[in-house]
Write a protein that holds these residues in place. Structure first.
Motif, PDB file in Angstrom:
ATOM      1  N   VAL A 270      45.582 -52.671  56.720  1.00  0.00           N
ATOM      2  CA  VAL A 270      44.653 -51.685  57.262  1.00  0.00           C
ATOM      3  C   VAL A 270      45.301 -50.879  58.377  1.00  0.00           C
ATOM      4  O   VAL A 270      45.222 -49.651  58.400  1.00  0.00           O
ATOM      5  N   SER A 271      45.939 -51.567  59.326  1.00  0.00           N
ATOM      6  CA  SER A 271      46.597 -50.859  60.423  1.00  0.00           C
ATOM      7  C   SER A 271      47.773 -51.681  60.939  1.00  0.00           C
ATOM      8  O   SER A 271      47.785 -52.907  60.846  1.00  0.00           O
ATOM      9  N   VAL A 272      48.744 -50.969  61.482  1.00  0.00           N
ATOM     10  CA  VAL A 272      49.940 -51.596  62.038  1.00  0.00           C
ATOM     11  C   VAL A 272      50.142 -51.053  63.446  1.00  0.00           C
ATOM     12  O   VAL A 272      50.147 -49.841  63.658  1.00  0.00           O
ATOM     13  N   SER A 273      50.267 -51.967  64.405  1.00  0.00           N
ATOM     14  CA  SER A 273      50.573 -51.574  65.780  1.00  0.00           C
ATOM     15  C   SER A 273      51.582 -52.574  66.328  1.00  0.00           C
ATOM     16  O   SER A 273      51.899 -53.572  65.683  1.00  0.00           O
TER      17      SER A 273
ATOM     18  N   THR B 133      49.112 -56.580  63.191  1.00  0.00           N
ATOM     19  CA  THR B 133      48.939 -55.896  61.911  1.00  0.00           C
ATOM     20  C   THR B 133      47.662 -56.429  61.286  1.00  0.00           C
ATOM     21  O   THR B 133      47.529 -57.630  61.031  1.00  0.00           O
ATOM     22  N   ILE B 134      46.714 -55.550  61.070  1.00  0.00           N
ATOM     23  CA  ILE B 134      45.408 -55.928  60.526  1.00  0.00           C
ATOM     24  C   ILE B 134      45.425 -55.770  59.007  1.00  0.00           C
ATOM     25  O   ILE B 134      45.875 -54.753  58.482  1.00  0.00           O
TER      26      ILE B 134
ATOM     27  N   ARG C 298      43.070 -56.779  55.214  1.00  0.00           N
ATOM     28  CA  ARG C 298      41.732 -57.060  54.671  1.00  0.00           C
ATOM     29  C   ARG C 298      41.935 -57.659  53.285  1.00  0.00           C
ATOM     30  O   ARG C 298      42.688 -57.117  52.469  1.00  0.00           O
TER      31      ARG C 298
ATOM     32  N   SER D 264      38.995 -60.034  57.457  1.00  0.00           N
ATOM     33  CA  SER D 264      39.976 -59.219  58.180  1.00  0.00           C
ATOM     34  C   SER D 264      40.274 -59.948  59.491  1.00  0.00           C
ATOM     35  O   SER D 264      39.537 -59.802  60.469  1.00  0.00           O
TER      36      SER D 264
ATOM     37  N   GLY E  45      45.146 -60.457  63.474  1.00  0.00           N
ATOM     38  CA  GLY E  45      46.190 -59.933  62.606  1.00  0.00           C
ATOM     39  C   GLY E  45      46.779 -61.004  61.714  1.00  0.00           C
ATOM     40  O   GLY E  45      46.318 -62.134  61.663  1.00  0.00           O
TER      41      GLY E  45
ATOM     42  N   GLU F  76      53.308 -51.491  56.141  1.00  0.00           N
ATOM     43  CA  GLU F  76      52.798 -50.156  56.440  1.00  0.00           C
ATOM     44  C   GLU F  76      51.339 -50.054  56.003  1.00  0.00           C
ATOM     45  O   GLU F  76      50.940 -50.687  55.026  1.00  0.00           O
ATOM     46  N   PRO F  77      50.534 -49.243  56.707  1.00  0.00           N
ATOM     47  CA  PRO F  77      49.118 -49.077  56.326  1.00  0.00           C
ATOM     48  C   PRO F  77      48.981 -48.629  54.865  1.00  0.00           C
ATOM     49  O   PRO F  77      49.755 -47.810  54.376  1.00  0.00           O
TER      50      PRO F  77
END
Length: 148
Positions: free
Chosen positions: A54-57, A61-62, A64, A74, A78, A86-87
């Motif tokens: 879903v998202s990467v920071s 990293t999230i 689902r 989710s 993370g 990658e998202p």
């Protein structure tokens, strides 16, 4: 008295310089033990699924994913071992069926983190110990009366 204190500070500082690498080494050990514990929990009640990134920071990293009972999860903290994701990407994951919020990328485990943890601990000793030893040696030479 002032001269006596002035002679002691290098020795005290030299001793104090052993504290940061000891603390860093302890923290690295705790990170490795925590990862080992998480891997053991996942392996003891192993579930597998395909997850969407879903998202990467930098912090996490999230993902689902859906468990066989149809529940969508989710993990708020993370996924473990997220390097290179990658998202939007679909990835195979392994999770703890008792606690689906504990998930890792499939076929990745603690071995990924051993080298960075060991190098961090070793690097801290390499940085802090030489000045500590130099200060302590300087103090001993001053006591004996040898040139600095």
């Amino acid at each position: 008295m002032a001269e006596r204190t002035a002679r002691r500070w290098p020795d005290r500082l030299g001793t104090a310089l052993f504290v940061p690498p000891a603390v860093i080494s302890f923290l690295c050990l705790m990170v490795v033990l925590g990862a080992w514990r998480d891997d053991a929990a996942i392996e003891s009640h192993l579930g597998r699924a395909t997850a969407e990134v879903v998202s990467v920071s930098y912090a996490r990293t999230i993902i689902r994913f859906t468990t066989p009972d149809g529940t969508v999860h989710s993990p708020p903290k993370g996924v473990l071992y997220p390097r290179g994701l990658e998202p939007g990407q679909l990835v195979r994951i392994e999770y703890d069926t008792r606690d689906p919020d504990l998930a890792r990328i499939a076929e990745r485990d603690i071995t990924i983190g051993l080298l960075p943890a060991a190098l961090t601990a070793l690097g801290s000793w390499v940085v802090f110990v030489p000045p500590a030893l130099w200060l302590r040696r300087r103090r001993r030479r001053a006591v004996v009366g040898l040139p600095g």
